[in-house]
Enzyme design. Structure first.
Site, PDB file in Angstrom:
ATOM      1  N   GLY A 130      46.118  45.853  55.106  1.00 46.75           N
ATOM      2  CA  GLY A 130      46.150  46.512  53.801  1.00 46.75           C
ATOM      3  C   GLY A 130      47.536  46.791  53.262  1.00 46.75           C
ATOM      4  O   GLY A 130      47.765  47.833  52.647  1.00 46.75           O
TER       5      GLY A 130
ATOM      6  N   ASN B 247      49.036  45.449  50.741  1.00 51.65           N
ATOM      7  CA  ASN B 247      48.989  45.569  49.286  1.00 51.65           C
ATOM      8  C   ASN B 247      48.331  46.882  48.858  1.00 51.65           C
ATOM      9  O   ASN B 247      48.717  47.468  47.846  1.00 51.65           O
ATOM     10  CB  ASN B 247      48.266  44.374  48.669  1.00 51.65           C
ATOM     11  CG  ASN B 247      49.196  43.217  48.391  1.00 51.65           C
ATOM     12  OD1 ASN B 247      50.176  43.366  47.672  1.00 51.65           O
ATOM     13  ND2 ASN B 247      48.916  42.067  48.983  1.00 51.65           N
TER      14      ASN B 247
ATOM     15  N   MET C 181      38.582  39.571  52.884  1.00 57.89           N
ATOM     16  CA  MET C 181      38.311  38.203  53.307  1.00 57.89           C
ATOM     17  C   MET C 181      36.847  37.826  53.162  1.00 57.89           C
ATOM     18  O   MET C 181      36.231  37.226  54.042  1.00 57.89           O
ATOM     19  CB  MET C 181      38.773  38.011  54.761  1.00 57.89           C
ATOM     20  CG  MET C 181      40.224  38.354  54.994  1.00 57.89           C
ATOM     21  SD  MET C 181      41.357  37.485  53.878  1.00 57.89           S
ATOM     22  CE  MET C 181      41.187  35.815  54.506  1.00 57.89           C
ATOM     23  N   ARG C 182      36.286  38.178  52.032  1.00 56.47           N
ATOM     24  CA  ARG C 182      34.905  37.792  51.726  1.00 56.47           C
ATOM     25  C   ARG C 182      34.820  37.345  50.272  1.00 56.47           C
ATOM     26  O   ARG C 182      35.468  37.924  49.404  1.00 56.47           O
ATOM     27  CB  ARG C 182      33.947  38.975  51.944  1.00 56.47           C
ATOM     28  CG  ARG C 182      33.749  39.330  53.403  1.00 56.47           C
ATOM     29  CD  ARG C 182      32.807  40.509  53.554  1.00 56.47           C
ATOM     30  NE  ARG C 182      31.475  40.237  53.034  1.00 56.47           N
ATOM     31  CZ  ARG C 182      30.542  39.563  53.687  1.00 56.47           C
ATOM     32  NH1 ARG C 182      30.795  39.053  54.884  1.00 56.47           N
ATOM     33  NH2 ARG C 182      29.349  39.388  53.165  1.00 56.47           N
TER      34      ARG C 182
ATOM     35  N   LEU D 162      32.951  37.280  46.860  1.00 59.20           N
ATOM     36  CA  LEU D 162      31.994  38.140  46.178  1.00 59.20           C
ATOM     37  C   LEU D 162      30.889  37.290  45.556  1.00 59.20           C
ATOM     38  O   LEU D 162      31.132  36.207  45.029  1.00 59.20           O
ATOM     39  CB  LEU D 162      32.687  38.947  45.083  1.00 59.20           C
ATOM     40  CG  LEU D 162      33.865  39.827  45.521  1.00 59.20           C
ATOM     41  CD1 LEU D 162      34.403  40.592  44.308  1.00 59.20           C
ATOM     42  CD2 LEU D 162      33.481  40.783  46.628  1.00 59.20           C
TER      43      LEU D 162
ATOM     44  N   ASN E  36      42.353  40.355  42.022  1.00 60.59           N
ATOM     45  CA  ASN E  36      42.685  39.809  43.336  1.00 60.59           C
ATOM     46  C   ASN E  36      44.124  39.322  43.312  1.00 60.59           C
ATOM     47  O   ASN E  36      44.652  38.953  42.261  1.00 60.59           O
ATOM     48  CB  ASN E  36      41.758  38.651  43.686  1.00 60.59           C
ATOM     49  CG  ASN E  36      42.006  38.120  45.093  1.00 60.59           C
ATOM     50  OD1 ASN E  36      42.117  38.883  46.041  1.00 60.59           O
ATOM     51  ND2 ASN E  36      42.117  36.807  45.228  1.00 60.59           N
TER      52      ASN E  36
ATOM     53  N   HIS F 276      46.723  36.522  45.229  1.00 58.18           N
ATOM     54  CA  HIS F 276      46.694  35.303  46.043  1.00 58.18           C
ATOM     55  C   HIS F 276      48.124  34.834  46.275  1.00 58.18           C
ATOM     56  O   HIS F 276      48.926  34.815  45.336  1.00 58.18           O
ATOM     57  CB  HIS F 276      45.892  34.219  45.327  1.00 58.18           C
ATOM     58  CG  HIS F 276      45.714  32.982  46.146  1.00 58.18           C
ATOM     59  ND1 HIS F 276      44.850  32.919  47.215  1.00 58.18           N
ATOM     60  CD2 HIS F 276      46.311  31.765  46.076  1.00 58.18           C
ATOM     61  CE1 HIS F 276      44.918  31.722  47.765  1.00 58.18           C
ATOM     62  NE2 HIS F 276      45.799  31.006  47.102  1.00 58.18           N
TER      63      HIS F 276
ATOM     64  N   GLU G 157      34.102  31.994  40.602  1.00 59.97           N
ATOM     65  CA  GLU G 157      34.667  30.893  41.370  1.00 59.97           C
ATOM     66  C   GLU G 157      35.858  31.374  42.201  1.00 59.97           C
ATOM     67  O   GLU G 157      36.513  32.362  41.859  1.00 59.97           O
ATOM     68  CB  GLU G 157      35.110  29.769  40.420  1.00 59.97           C
ATOM     69  CG  GLU G 157      33.967  29.154  39.622  1.00 59.97           C
ATOM     70  CD  GLU G 157      34.444  28.013  38.747  1.00 59.97           C
ATOM     71  OE1 GLU G 157      35.176  27.131  39.255  1.00 59.97           O
ATOM     72  OE2 GLU G 157      34.100  27.998  37.548  1.00 59.97           O
TER      73      GLU G 157
ATOM     74  N   GLN H  20      56.971  40.076  46.959  1.00 59.33           N
ATOM     75  CA  GLN H  20      56.678  39.901  45.537  1.00 59.33           C
ATOM     76  C   GLN H  20      55.235  40.270  45.208  1.00 59.33           C
ATOM     77  O   GLN H  20      54.948  40.716  44.086  1.00 59.33           O
ATOM     78  CB  GLN H  20      56.974  38.459  45.112  1.00 59.33           C
ATOM     79  CG  GLN H  20      58.451  38.091  45.171  1.00 59.33           C
ATOM     80  CD  GLN H  20      59.300  39.015  44.322  1.00 59.33           C
ATOM     81  OE1 GLN H  20      58.998  39.251  43.154  1.00 59.33           O
ATOM     82  NE2 GLN H  20      60.353  39.559  44.920  1.00 59.33           N
TER      83      GLN H  20
END
Length: 209
Positions: free
Chosen positions: A12, A14, A90-91, A93, A107, A109, A143, A173
Protein backbone atom coordinates in the site's frame (compact mmCIF):
# COMPACT_ATOMS: atom_id res chain seq x y z
CA UNK A 1 -15.34 16.69 3.22
CA UNK A 2 -15.09 13.96 0.58
CA UNK A 3 -14.80 10.34 1.70
CA UNK A 4 -12.18 8.20 -0.05
CA UNK A 5 -12.15 4.41 -0.07
CA UNK A 6 -8.80 2.70 -0.69
CA UNK A 7 -8.57 -0.86 -2.05
CA UNK A 8 -5.20 -2.62 -1.79
CA UNK A 9 -3.69 -6.09 -1.87
CA UNK A 10 -0.12 -5.48 -0.70
CA UNK A 11 2.08 -2.98 1.10
CA UNK A 12 0.00 0.00 0.00
CA UNK A 13 2.73 2.54 -0.75
CA UNK A 14 0.34 4.57 -2.89
CA UNK A 15 -2.22 4.46 -0.06
CA UNK A 16 0.43 5.87 2.30
CA UNK A 17 1.23 8.62 -0.21
CA UNK A 18 -2.46 9.52 -0.47
CA UNK A 19 -2.89 9.55 3.31
CA UNK A 20 0.24 11.68 3.72
CA UNK A 21 -1.00 14.13 1.08
CA UNK A 22 -4.33 14.48 2.86
CA UNK A 23 -2.57 15.08 6.19
CA UNK A 24 -0.30 17.70 4.61
CA UNK A 25 -3.20 19.53 2.95
CA UNK A 26 -2.14 18.64 -0.60
CA UNK A 27 -5.54 16.98 -1.06
CA UNK A 28 -7.90 19.41 0.70
CA UNK A 29 -11.32 18.57 2.13
CA UNK A 30 -10.82 14.82 1.92
CA UNK A 31 -10.46 11.93 4.34
CA UNK A 32 -9.75 8.21 4.05
CA UNK A 33 -13.04 6.72 5.21
CA UNK A 34 -12.06 3.06 4.79
CA UNK A 35 -9.16 0.89 3.64
CA UNK A 36 -10.14 -2.54 2.30
CA UNK A 37 -7.99 -5.50 1.32
CA UNK A 38 -8.82 -8.93 -0.05
CA UNK A 39 -5.66 -10.36 1.57
CA UNK A 40 -5.09 -10.89 5.28
CA UNK A 41 -1.32 -10.52 4.83
CA UNK A 42 -1.54 -7.13 3.10
CA UNK A 43 0.86 -4.81 4.91
CA UNK A 44 -1.29 -1.86 3.93
CA UNK A 45 -4.04 -3.03 6.31
CA UNK A 46 -1.69 -2.94 9.30
CA UNK A 47 -0.37 0.45 8.20
CA UNK A 48 -3.94 1.76 8.07
CA UNK A 49 -4.66 0.44 11.55
CA UNK A 50 -1.49 2.02 12.91
CA UNK A 51 -2.72 5.35 11.52
CA UNK A 52 -6.05 4.94 13.28
CA UNK A 53 -7.97 4.41 10.05
CA UNK A 54 -10.90 2.09 9.44
CA UNK A 55 -9.25 -1.03 7.93
CA UNK A 56 -11.28 -4.01 6.73
CA UNK A 57 -10.32 -7.45 5.49
CA UNK A 58 -12.86 -8.77 2.99
CA UNK A 59 -11.30 -12.05 1.91
CA UNK A 60 -11.80 -13.09 -1.70
CA UNK A 61 -10.70 -16.72 -1.38
CA UNK A 62 -13.50 -19.21 -1.96
CA UNK A 63 -15.92 -16.61 -3.34
CA UNK A 64 -16.98 -15.80 -6.87
CA UNK A 65 -15.76 -12.47 -8.18
CA UNK A 66 -19.26 -11.01 -8.03
CA UNK A 67 -19.89 -12.26 -4.47
CA UNK A 68 -16.71 -10.60 -3.30
CA UNK A 69 -17.38 -7.39 -5.21
CA UNK A 70 -20.83 -7.11 -3.65
CA UNK A 71 -19.32 -7.35 -0.17
CA UNK A 72 -16.73 -4.69 -1.00
CA UNK A 73 -19.30 -2.35 -2.52
CA UNK A 74 -21.54 -2.77 0.53
CA UNK A 75 -18.64 -1.76 2.80
CA UNK A 76 -17.81 1.25 0.62
CA UNK A 77 -21.43 2.38 0.65
CA UNK A 78 -21.73 1.87 4.42
CA UNK A 79 -18.76 4.21 4.81
CA UNK A 80 -20.31 6.75 2.42
CA UNK A 81 -17.36 6.55 0.05
CA UNK A 82 -17.51 9.02 -2.83
CA UNK A 83 -14.24 8.22 -4.61
CA UNK A 84 -12.66 4.76 -4.80
CA UNK A 85 -8.87 4.59 -5.24
CA UNK A 86 -7.22 1.33 -6.27
CA UNK A 87 -3.75 1.22 -4.73
CA UNK A 88 -2.14 -2.03 -5.79
CA UNK A 89 -5.46 -3.90 -5.77
CA UNK A 90 -4.70 -7.12 -7.61
CA UNK A 91 -8.22 -8.00 -8.67
CA UNK A 92 -10.25 -7.11 -11.74
CA UNK A 93 -13.49 -5.38 -10.85
CA UNK A 94 -16.70 -6.76 -12.30
CA UNK A 95 -18.72 -4.49 -14.62
CA UNK A 96 -21.38 -4.41 -11.87
CA UNK A 97 -18.86 -2.95 -9.40
CA UNK A 98 -17.79 -0.27 -11.89
CA UNK A 99 -21.41 0.68 -12.53
CA UNK A 100 -21.96 1.39 -8.82
CA UNK A 101 -19.36 4.18 -8.93
CA UNK A 102 -19.50 5.71 -12.42
CA UNK A 103 -16.45 7.91 -13.07
CA UNK A 104 -15.63 7.58 -9.36
CA UNK A 105 -13.02 4.80 -9.41
CA UNK A 106 -9.36 5.62 -10.00
CA UNK A 107 -6.44 3.30 -10.68
CA UNK A 108 -2.71 3.86 -11.06
CA UNK A 109 -0.64 1.83 -13.50
CA UNK A 110 3.17 1.80 -13.79
CA UNK A 111 3.41 2.54 -17.50
CA UNK A 112 2.38 5.20 -19.98
CA UNK A 113 -0.90 3.66 -21.05
CA UNK A 114 -1.96 2.36 -23.49
CA UNK A 115 1.54 0.86 -23.56
CA UNK A 116 2.18 -2.21 -21.40
CA UNK A 117 -1.15 -2.85 -19.67
CA UNK A 118 -1.58 -5.71 -17.23
CA UNK A 119 0.94 -7.26 -14.88
CA UNK A 120 4.69 -6.57 -14.69
CA UNK A 121 4.45 -3.34 -16.67
CA UNK A 122 7.95 -2.15 -15.71
CA UNK A 123 9.39 -5.51 -16.76
CA UNK A 124 7.53 -5.28 -20.06
CA UNK A 125 8.86 -1.77 -20.69
CA UNK A 126 12.43 -2.70 -19.80
CA UNK A 127 12.36 -5.81 -21.98
CA UNK A 128 10.90 -3.85 -24.90
CA UNK A 129 13.77 -1.38 -24.75
CA UNK A 130 11.78 1.83 -24.41
CA UNK A 131 13.72 4.98 -23.60
CA UNK A 132 10.88 6.63 -21.68
CA UNK A 133 8.44 4.98 -19.29
CA UNK A 134 6.30 6.36 -16.47
CA UNK A 135 2.91 5.96 -14.82
CA UNK A 136 -0.74 6.68 -15.50
CA UNK A 137 -3.70 7.50 -13.25
CA UNK A 138 -6.95 6.75 -15.04
CA UNK A 139 -10.64 6.23 -14.47
CA UNK A 140 -11.63 2.59 -14.20
CA UNK A 141 -14.08 1.21 -16.70
CA UNK A 142 -15.13 -2.33 -17.62
CA UNK A 143 -11.87 -3.06 -19.49
CA UNK A 144 -8.38 -3.67 -18.11
CA UNK A 145 -6.24 -0.50 -17.75
CA UNK A 146 -8.49 1.27 -20.22
CA UNK A 147 -10.46 4.21 -18.78
CA UNK A 148 -9.89 7.89 -19.56
CA UNK A 149 -6.45 9.15 -18.53
CA UNK A 150 -6.29 11.80 -15.79
CA UNK A 151 -2.54 12.25 -15.13
CA UNK A 152 0.64 10.79 -16.61
CA UNK A 153 4.22 11.22 -15.40
CA UNK A 154 7.25 10.33 -17.52
CA UNK A 155 10.41 8.61 -16.30
CA UNK A 156 13.51 8.25 -18.53
CA UNK A 157 14.94 4.76 -18.84
CA UNK A 158 18.66 5.07 -18.14
CA UNK A 159 21.41 2.90 -19.60
CA UNK A 160 22.34 2.01 -16.02
CA UNK A 161 18.79 0.92 -15.12
CA UNK A 162 17.60 -2.55 -14.38
CA UNK A 163 13.99 -3.52 -13.73
CA UNK A 164 14.34 -2.80 -10.01
CA UNK A 165 15.82 0.70 -10.33
CA UNK A 166 13.34 1.64 -13.05
CA UNK A 167 10.41 0.42 -10.94
CA UNK A 168 11.67 2.42 -7.93
CA UNK A 169 11.85 5.68 -9.90
CA UNK A 170 8.44 5.09 -11.45
CA UNK A 171 7.00 4.50 -7.97
CA UNK A 172 8.23 7.92 -6.83
CA UNK A 173 6.26 9.49 -9.67
CA UNK A 174 3.22 7.33 -8.92
CA UNK A 175 2.93 8.95 -5.49
CA UNK A 176 2.94 12.45 -6.99
CA UNK A 177 0.62 11.51 -9.85
CA UNK A 178 -2.05 9.97 -7.63
CA UNK A 179 -2.20 13.03 -5.39
CA UNK A 180 -2.53 15.28 -8.43
CA UNK A 181 -5.22 13.12 -10.02
CA UNK A 182 -7.35 12.90 -6.87
CA UNK A 183 -7.19 16.68 -6.58
CA UNK A 184 -8.38 17.10 -10.16
CA UNK A 185 -11.29 14.70 -9.73
CA UNK A 186 -12.43 16.10 -6.38
CA UNK A 187 -12.31 19.63 -7.72
CA UNK A 188 -14.62 18.54 -10.52
CA UNK A 189 -13.51 21.14 -13.06
CA UNK A 190 -13.18 18.79 -16.02
CA UNK A 191 -15.22 16.93 -18.56
CA UNK A 192 -14.55 13.83 -20.62
CA UNK A 193 -14.73 14.17 -24.39
CA UNK A 194 -14.36 10.74 -25.96
CA UNK A 195 -11.31 9.42 -24.14
CA UNK A 196 -9.85 12.85 -23.36
CA UNK A 197 -10.15 14.55 -20.00
CA UNK A 198 -10.42 18.28 -20.58
CA UNK A 199 -9.75 20.48 -17.57
CA UNK A 200 -11.17 23.88 -16.77
CA UNK A 201 -14.82 23.04 -17.36
CA UNK A 202 -17.25 21.79 -14.75
CA UNK A 203 -17.82 18.05 -14.97
CA UNK A 204 -21.29 16.70 -15.61
CA UNK A 205 -20.29 13.78 -13.39
CA UNK A 206 -20.76 15.01 -9.82
CA UNK A 207 -19.48 13.31 -6.72
CA UNK A 208 -22.17 12.58 -4.21
CA UNK A 209 -22.47 15.03 -1.33
Amino acid sequence: MKNLGILLSGRGSNFVAIADSIAAGRIPDARVAVVISNRADARGLETARQRGLNALLIASKGKTREEHDREVVAALQQNQVELVCLAGYMRLLTPWFVQQFPARILNIHPSLLPAFPGLEAQQQAFAYGVRVSGCTVHFVDEELDHGAIIVQKTVPVLDTDDERTLAARILEQEHAAYTEAIGIVLEGKFKIEGRRLVRGQRSEVRLQK
